[in-house]
Motif scaffolding. Structure first.
Motif, PDB file in Angstrom:
ATOM      1  N   GLU A 122       0.471   5.400   0.153  1.00 13.67           N
ATOM      2  CA  GLU A 122      -0.375   6.583   0.316  1.00 13.67           C
ATOM      3  C   GLU A 122       0.247   7.779  -0.389  1.00 13.67           C
ATOM      4  O   GLU A 122       1.469   7.876  -0.528  1.00 13.67           O
ATOM      5  CB  GLU A 122      -0.571   6.943   1.801  1.00 13.67           C
ATOM      6  CG  GLU A 122      -1.167   5.859   2.664  1.00 13.67           C
ATOM      7  CD  GLU A 122      -0.114   5.080   3.418  1.00 13.67           C
ATOM      8  OE1 GLU A 122      -0.440   4.536   4.490  1.00 13.67           O
ATOM      9  OE2 GLU A 122       1.032   5.017   2.939  1.00 13.67           O
TER      10      GLU A 122
ATOM     11  N   TYR B 139      -2.448   6.791   7.649  1.00  9.64           N
ATOM     12  CA  TYR B 139      -2.066   5.482   7.144  1.00  9.64           C
ATOM     13  C   TYR B 139      -3.279   4.778   6.552  1.00  9.64           C
ATOM     14  O   TYR B 139      -4.367   4.816   7.140  1.00  9.64           O
ATOM     15  CB  TYR B 139      -1.522   4.611   8.271  1.00  9.64           C
ATOM     16  CG  TYR B 139      -0.314   5.163   8.973  1.00  9.64           C
ATOM     17  CD1 TYR B 139      -0.459   6.007  10.067  1.00  9.64           C
ATOM     18  CD2 TYR B 139       0.967   4.833   8.555  1.00  9.64           C
ATOM     19  CE1 TYR B 139       0.648   6.515  10.734  1.00  9.64           C
ATOM     20  CE2 TYR B 139       2.084   5.332   9.214  1.00  9.64           C
ATOM     21  CZ  TYR B 139       1.914   6.174  10.293  1.00  9.64           C
ATOM     22  OH  TYR B 139       3.016   6.669  10.944  1.00  9.64           O
ATOM     23  N   CYS B 140      -3.091   4.116   5.429  1.00 13.07           N
ATOM     24  CA  CYS B 140      -4.140   3.234   4.956  1.00 13.07           C
ATOM     25  C   CYS B 140      -3.777   1.796   5.323  1.00 13.07           C
ATOM     26  O   CYS B 140      -2.600   1.474   5.519  1.00 13.07           O
ATOM     27  CB  CYS B 140      -4.385   3.375   3.460  1.00 13.07           C
ATOM     28  SG  CYS B 140      -3.082   2.780   2.394  1.00 13.07           S
TER      29      CYS B 140
ATOM     30  N   LEU C 264       0.842  -1.184   0.000  1.00 14.65           N
ATOM     31  CA  LEU C 264       0.000   0.000   0.000  1.00 14.65           C
ATOM     32  C   LEU C 264       0.882   1.239   0.000  1.00 14.65           C
ATOM     33  O   LEU C 264       1.826   1.336   0.794  1.00 14.65           O
ATOM     34  CB  LEU C 264      -0.898   0.008   1.242  1.00 14.65           C
ATOM     35  CG  LEU C 264      -1.790  -1.217   1.452  1.00 14.65           C
ATOM     36  CD1 LEU C 264      -2.517  -1.119   2.789  1.00 14.65           C
ATOM     37  CD2 LEU C 264      -2.788  -1.348   0.315  1.00 14.65           C
TER      38      LEU C 264
ATOM     39  N   CYS D 166      -4.661   5.794  -1.720  1.00 16.37           N
ATOM     40  CA  CYS D 166      -3.935   4.616  -1.254  1.00 16.37           C
ATOM     41  C   CYS D 166      -3.921   3.617  -2.406  1.00 16.37           C
ATOM     42  O   CYS D 166      -4.940   2.972  -2.682  1.00 16.37           O
ATOM     43  CB  CYS D 166      -4.596   4.023  -0.029  1.00 16.37           C
ATOM     44  SG  CYS D 166      -3.855   2.467   0.549  1.00 16.37           S
TER      45      CYS D 166
ATOM     46  N   GLY E  42       0.294   0.918   4.842  1.00 16.00           N
ATOM     47  CA  GLY E  42       1.164   1.780   4.069  1.00 16.00           C
ATOM     48  C   GLY E  42       2.162   2.483   4.964  1.00 16.00           C
ATOM     49  O   GLY E  42       2.147   2.316   6.188  1.00 16.00           O
TER      50      GLY E  42
ATOM     51  N   TRP F  25      -8.573   3.872   6.962  1.00 13.16           N
ATOM     52  CA  TRP F  25      -7.615   4.942   7.225  1.00 13.16           C
ATOM     53  C   TRP F  25      -7.499   5.122   8.738  1.00 13.16           C
ATOM     54  O   TRP F  25      -8.507   5.162   9.444  1.00 13.16           O
ATOM     55  CB  TRP F  25      -8.052   6.242   6.571  1.00 13.16           C
ATOM     56  CG  TRP F  25      -7.986   6.219   5.081  1.00 13.16           C
ATOM     57  CD1 TRP F  25      -8.985   5.870   4.220  1.00 13.16           C
ATOM     58  CD2 TRP F  25      -6.855   6.555   4.267  1.00 13.16           C
ATOM     59  NE1 TRP F  25      -8.547   5.956   2.924  1.00 13.16           N
ATOM     60  CE2 TRP F  25      -7.242   6.388   2.920  1.00 13.16           C
ATOM     61  CE3 TRP F  25      -5.557   6.999   4.540  1.00 13.16           C
ATOM     62  CZ2 TRP F  25      -6.375   6.631   1.851  1.00 13.16           C
ATOM     63  CZ3 TRP F  25      -4.698   7.241   3.483  1.00 13.16           C
ATOM     64  CH2 TRP F  25      -5.106   7.060   2.157  1.00 13.16           C
TER      65      TRP F  25
END
Length: 124
Positions: free
Chosen positions: A6, A95-96, A4, A22, A115, A36
């Motif tokens: 972002e 963050y995803c 992942l 993402c 991510g 998220w």
């Protein structure tokens, strides 16, 4: 394995908008719930928003409800977080995360992949 990445973070004035993206690797993106989370300076990682793997269900933290919208484009293997009416307290690293066949859990430990994060800074 899912990677992942972002993007879309930056510096914005209070009241402004940003859209985070993402991008996911792999051919099974549509089988993952996407979420998220964010971590403010000196803080803990907090849930922001999530979407079930089917896309039918979405969940939001009370602090962002009505201002943020999570979405996904399975054809592009990408999840998004549209953030409107931003406030200084939204400043954080975002963050995803992905959870295989997940329903959109609020708990970070349920997510299998993360991510690297993107910084969002909202000035007053």
């Amino acid at each position: 394995q899912v990677q992942l990445i972002e993007s879309g973070g930056g510096l914005v004035q209070a009241g402004g908008s940003l859209r985070l993206s993402c991008a996911a690797s792999g051919r099974t993106f549509s089988s993952y719930a996407m979420a998220w989370f964010r971590r403010a300076p000196g803080g803990v990682r907090d849930f922001v928003a999530s979407m079930s793997w089917s896309g039918q269900d979405t969940y939001y933290a009370d602090s962002v409800k009505g201002r943020f919208t999570i979405s996904r484009d399975n054809a592009k293997n990408t999840a998004y977080l549209q953030m409107n009416s931003l406030k200084p307290e939204d400043t954080a690293v975002y963050y995803c995360a992905a959870d295989y066949l997940g329903w959109g859990d609020y708990a970070g430990y349920e997510y299998d992949y993360w991510g690297q994060g993107t910084q969002v800074t909202v000035s007053s």
